[in-house]
Design a protein around this motif. Structure first.
Motif, short mmCIF file in Angstrom:
data_model
loop_
_atom_site.label_atom_id
_atom_site.label_comp_id
_atom_site.label_asym_id
_atom_site.label_seq_id
_atom_site.Cartn_x
_atom_site.Cartn_y
_atom_site.Cartn_z
N UNK A 51 -42.76 61.12 0.20
CA UNK A 51 -43.28 59.55 0.43
C UNK A 51 -42.56 58.81 1.67
N UNK A 52 -41.99 59.52 2.71
CA UNK A 52 -41.49 58.93 3.80
C UNK A 52 -39.90 58.40 3.36
N UNK A 53 -39.40 58.67 2.30
CA UNK A 53 -38.13 58.19 1.91
C UNK A 53 -37.01 59.16 2.48
N UNK A 54 -35.89 58.97 1.96
CA UNK A 54 -34.73 59.58 2.40
C UNK A 54 -33.91 60.10 1.09
N UNK A 55 -33.21 61.30 1.37
CA UNK A 55 -32.48 61.77 0.30
C UNK A 55 -31.37 62.31 0.75
N UNK A 56 -30.41 62.75 -0.10
CA UNK A 56 -29.17 63.36 0.45
C UNK A 56 -29.55 64.82 1.03
N UNK A 57 -28.91 65.14 2.18
CA UNK A 57 -28.85 66.44 2.97
C UNK A 57 -27.74 67.29 2.41
N UNK A 58 -27.98 68.51 2.05
CA UNK A 58 -26.78 69.27 1.67
C UNK A 58 -26.60 70.27 2.71
N UNK A 59 -25.19 70.47 3.28
CA UNK A 59 -24.72 71.35 4.05
C UNK A 59 -25.11 72.82 3.41
N UNK A 60 -25.36 73.87 4.29
CA UNK A 60 -25.29 75.16 3.57
C UNK A 60 -26.80 75.43 2.70
N UNK A 61 -27.40 74.28 2.53
CA UNK A 61 -28.83 74.42 1.73
C UNK A 61 -29.85 73.98 2.52
N UNK A 62 -29.72 72.90 3.15
CA UNK A 62 -30.79 72.39 3.87
C UNK A 62 -30.59 72.74 5.44
N UNK A 63 -31.76 72.54 5.99
CA UNK A 63 -31.85 73.29 7.31
C UNK A 63 -31.12 71.97 8.32
N UNK A 64 -30.22 72.32 9.32
CA UNK A 64 -29.39 71.69 10.05
C UNK A 64 -30.44 70.64 10.81
N UNK A 65 -31.59 70.98 11.25
CA UNK A 65 -32.63 70.12 11.87
C UNK A 65 -33.35 69.26 10.94
N UNK A 66 -33.15 69.32 9.89
CA UNK A 66 -33.70 68.37 8.71
C UNK A 66 -33.06 67.28 8.61
N UNK A 67 -31.66 67.05 9.12
CA UNK A 67 -31.01 65.85 9.40
C UNK A 67 -31.29 64.62 9.95
N UNK A 68 -31.51 63.77 9.29
CA UNK A 68 -32.22 62.38 9.50
C UNK A 68 -31.00 61.50 10.18
N UNK A 69 -29.84 61.47 9.50
CA UNK A 69 -28.89 60.51 9.78
C UNK A 69 -27.74 60.65 8.86
N UNK A 70 -27.01 59.48 8.76
CA UNK A 70 -25.56 59.28 8.01
C UNK A 70 -25.56 58.00 7.31
N UNK A 71 -25.40 57.94 6.01
CA UNK A 71 -25.60 56.52 5.37
C UNK A 71 -24.37 55.65 5.75
N UNK A 72 -24.65 54.52 6.25
CA UNK A 72 -23.62 53.69 6.65
C UNK A 72 -22.94 52.80 5.44
#
Length: 122
Positions: A85-106
């Motif tokens: 639904x267009x939301x964001x969730x935590x990206x996991x290194x080694x599990x998620x594709x590097x190009x799936x990264x949207x950004x870093x939570x400030x």
């Protein structure tokens, strides 16, 4: 949901888009085809500027710091990716594709539906 405008300048708006099937919701990630980005989407282009029904125009903001919508609690400093639904969730290194990264939570997001600052990677 109210219209969305970035809190910091420096982000870039994409050319005006036409909302595709299902329309879009302001503050949620969208794709170039004008639809809400799905879980794990790699084709997201930015955050929708406002709610738009099918066929209506909207703008997508990307780059710099944006305020996407969290799918659940997210820690400050966590990297995030597209969720359903267009939301964001935590990206996991080694599990998620590097190009799936949207950004870093400030800042931390306390739970689902919260808009919070994310430094976008693109």
């Amino acid at each position: 949901m109210p219209d969305y405008l970035p809190k910091f300048t420096g982000g870039q708006s994409q050319p005006t888009r036409v909302a595709g099937s299902g329309g879009v919701v302001g503050g949620q990630l969208v794709t170039a085809s004008g639809v809400t980005a799905g879980a794990g989407a790699l084709d997201w282009i930015g955050v929708a500027s406002q709610d738009a029904a099918v066929g209506q125009l909207f703008v997508a903001y990307s780059g710099a710091v944006q305020y996407p919508t969290a799918a659940g609690a997210i820690a400050q400093g966590a990297r995030v990716k597209c969720a359903a639904n267009g939301q964001v969730t935590t990206w996991v290194s080694g599990t998620d594709a590097p190009d799936a990264l949207v950004g870093t939570a400030l800042e931390a997001a306390s739970g689902a539906g919260v808009q919070f600052p994310v430094k976008f990677t693109r």
